[in-house]
Design a protein around this motif. Structure first.
Motif, PDB file in Angstrom:
ATOM      1  N   ALA A 236     -60.223  91.203  50.402  1.00  0.00           N
ATOM      2  CA  ALA A 236     -59.257  90.097  50.469  1.00  0.00           C
ATOM      3  C   ALA A 236     -59.921  88.876  51.078  1.00  0.00           C
ATOM      4  N   VAL A 237     -59.393  87.701  50.758  1.00  0.00           N
ATOM      5  CA  VAL A 237     -59.897  86.452  51.331  1.00  0.00           C
ATOM      6  C   VAL A 237     -58.811  85.772  52.145  1.00  0.00           C
ATOM      7  N   THR A 238     -59.246  84.956  53.105  1.00  0.00           N
ATOM      8  CA  THR A 238     -58.299  84.182  53.893  1.00  0.00           C
ATOM      9  C   THR A 238     -57.856  82.964  53.083  1.00  0.00           C
ATOM     10  N   GLY A 239     -56.889  82.234  53.619  1.00  0.00           N
ATOM     11  CA  GLY A 239     -56.426  81.029  52.942  1.00  0.00           C
ATOM     12  C   GLY A 239     -55.188  81.280  52.093  1.00  0.00           C
ATOM     13  N   ASP A 240     -54.715  80.207  51.479  1.00  0.00           N
ATOM     14  CA  ASP A 240     -53.477  80.267  50.708  1.00  0.00           C
ATOM     15  C   ASP A 240     -53.690  80.532  49.222  1.00  0.00           C
ATOM     16  N   VAL A 241     -54.916  80.335  48.748  1.00  0.00           N
ATOM     17  CA  VAL A 241     -55.207  80.568  47.330  1.00  0.00           C
ATOM     18  C   VAL A 241     -56.489  81.375  47.220  1.00  0.00           C
ATOM     19  N   ARG A 242     -56.733  81.953  46.060  1.00  0.00           N
ATOM     20  CA  ARG A 242     -57.922  82.764  45.864  1.00  0.00           C
ATOM     21  C   ARG A 242     -59.181  81.903  45.847  1.00  0.00           C
ATOM     22  N   HIS A 243     -60.283  82.535  46.234  1.00  0.00           N
ATOM     23  CA  HIS A 243     -61.552  81.816  46.279  1.00  0.00           C
ATOM     24  C   HIS A 243     -62.103  81.665  44.866  1.00  0.00           C
TER      25      HIS A 243
ATOM     26  N   VAL B 274     -62.894  89.660  53.628  1.00  0.00           N
ATOM     27  CA  VAL B 274     -62.985  90.995  54.230  1.00  0.00           C
ATOM     28  C   VAL B 274     -63.816  91.845  53.277  1.00  0.00           C
ATOM     29  N   VAL B 275     -64.944  92.342  53.764  1.00  0.00           N
ATOM     30  CA  VAL B 275     -65.850  93.104  52.908  1.00  0.00           C
ATOM     31  C   VAL B 275     -66.152  94.473  53.503  1.00  0.00           C
ATOM     32  N   VAL B 276     -66.436  95.416  52.620  1.00  0.00           N
ATOM     33  CA  VAL B 276     -66.825  96.770  53.003  1.00  0.00           C
ATOM     34  C   VAL B 276     -68.073  97.142  52.203  1.00  0.00           C
ATOM     35  N   PRO B 277     -68.791  98.209  52.589  1.00  0.00           N
ATOM     36  CA  PRO B 277     -69.931  98.652  51.781  1.00  0.00           C
ATOM     37  C   PRO B 277     -69.499  98.992  50.362  1.00  0.00           C
ATOM     38  N   ALA B 278     -70.410  98.877  49.423  1.00  0.00           N
ATOM     39  CA  ALA B 278     -70.083  99.145  48.020  1.00  0.00           C
ATOM     40  C   ALA B 278     -69.573 100.558  47.808  1.00  0.00           C
ATOM     41  N   ASN B 279     -70.048 101.511  48.614  1.00  0.00           N
ATOM     42  CA  ASN B 279     -69.634 102.909  48.453  1.00  0.00           C
ATOM     43  C   ASN B 279     -68.525 103.314  49.425  1.00  0.00           C
ATOM     44  N   SER B 280     -67.888 102.334  50.024  1.00  0.00           N
ATOM     45  CA  SER B 280     -66.806 102.617  50.966  1.00  0.00           C
ATOM     46  C   SER B 280     -65.631 103.304  50.258  1.00  0.00           C
ATOM     47  N   PRO B 281     -64.962 104.223  50.941  1.00  0.00           N
ATOM     48  CA  PRO B 281     -63.774 104.858  50.350  1.00  0.00           C
ATOM     49  C   PRO B 281     -62.579 103.910  50.272  1.00  0.00           C
ATOM     50  N   HIS B 282     -62.703 102.770  50.939  1.00  0.00           N
ATOM     51  CA  HIS B 282     -61.595 101.814  50.961  1.00  0.00           C
ATOM     52  C   HIS B 282     -61.704 100.876  49.756  1.00  0.00           C
ATOM     53  N   LYS B 283     -60.875 101.109  48.778  1.00  0.00           N
ATOM     54  CA  LYS B 283     -60.933 100.343  47.532  1.00  0.00           C
ATOM     55  C   LYS B 283     -60.191  99.017  47.623  1.00  0.00           C
ATOM     56  N   ASN B 284     -59.259  98.924  48.555  1.00  0.00           N
ATOM     57  CA  ASN B 284     -58.484  97.698  48.725  1.00  0.00           C
ATOM     58  C   ASN B 284     -58.073  97.584  50.184  1.00  0.00           C
ATOM     59  N   LEU B 285     -57.425  96.487  50.530  1.00  0.00           N
ATOM     60  CA  LEU B 285     -57.045  96.269  51.918  1.00  0.00           C
ATOM     61  C   LEU B 285     -56.065  97.328  52.396  1.00  0.00           C
TER      62      LEU B 285
END
Length: 260
Positions: free
Chosen positions: A159-166, A67-78
């Motif tokens: 955030a990434v999908t799956g059971d473990v970090r990428h 899940v990605v957002v623009p670099a200047n997005s106000p959303h810092k986390n999910l």
């Protein structure tokens, strides 16, 4: 082995090419989750039936989306993204270019209890271009495809999908870690042949693939590519496929997605 890349057409072109080839085991469909599972809830008419026309050989690997957002997005986390979406339902929009990512994003919406608006694109480059430019709010996209843009600071990973970090983004939490425990796999790749391929040939292909998937060199290559092996034999893959069909049917119904 010869690779004949027949991309496009929502996977219809590649699937049809396999079905038009002799059922001798020499033509194998590298079958992803889009043509074999997600397409069934998005299209009323398909030139093939994933259940009747193909016979599973083996799983290959599980892909991961981010899940990605623009670099200047106000959303810092999910959590920020989810809070904003809950505050103003349907205002946030997401870009998608394939069945897998559209349904994966709708699964995210349902798991988080939010409503966002789809913006359709023809391919990943167009999604990332508009995302970087701020024309769309977020996207769920192949992690490997945008890893360099994330590392270069042009996009922010939430955030990434799956059971473990990428492995390419170890500081990015999984969706489960970010507060969505019900979210799991979103994309996979496998091998299938025509359903009328002689059993002895299909079984030999399965046995060969299981040896390849168990080889440490395969594991090393998979890790280097940021993918996770899906070492399912033909029976395990068939059972997994049925569960995926049901999962995406449930997601599509909840999202009020009508097959076109």
């Amino acid at each position: 082995m010869t690779v004949d890349n027949k991309a496009g057409g929502n996977g219809f072109i590649g699937a049809t090419a396999v079905l038009q080839a002799p059922p001798d085991g020499h033509t194998i469909f590298i079958a992803g989750s889009s043509p074999m599972a997600q397409n069934t809830v998005l299209f009323k008419s398909m030139p093939y039936d994933p259940l009747k026309d193909f016979r599973w050989i083996a799983g290959i690997f599980e892909g991961m989306a981010v899940v990605v957002v623009p670099a200047n997005s106000p959303h810092k986390n999910l959590g920020d993204l989810v809070a904003a979406a809950k505050q103003q339902p349907k205002k946030l929009n997401y870009g998608s270019y394939a069945a897998a990512y559209r349904l994966s994003t709708e699964w995210l919406n349902q798991a988080a209890g939010i409503q966002t608006t789809l913006v359709n694109y023809k391919g990943a480059p167009q999604v990332t271009t508009d995302l970087i430019g701020g024309q769309i709010d977020f996207a769920m996209i192949d992690a490997v495809a945008v890893a360099q843009l994330i590392q270069g600071g042009q996009l922010r990973a939430l955030a990434v999908t799956g059971d473990v970090r990428h492995p390419l983004m170890p500081n990015t939490p999984t969706l489960k870690e970010a507060g969505l425990p019900s979210y799991g796999r979103s994309a996979w790749v496998s091998m299938a042949v025509r359903a009328d391929t002689p059993p002895a040939i299909a079984q030999k292909l399965t046995a060969t693939m299981m040896k390849i998937l168990a080889d440490p060199a395969t594991r090393k290559f998979s890790d280097e590519q940021g993918a996770f092996l899906l070492p399912y034999d033909d029976r395990q893959m068939a059972a997994f496929h049925l569960s995926e069909l049901e999962k995406y049917k449930t997601i599509a119904t909840a999202a009020h997605i009508q097959a076109e």
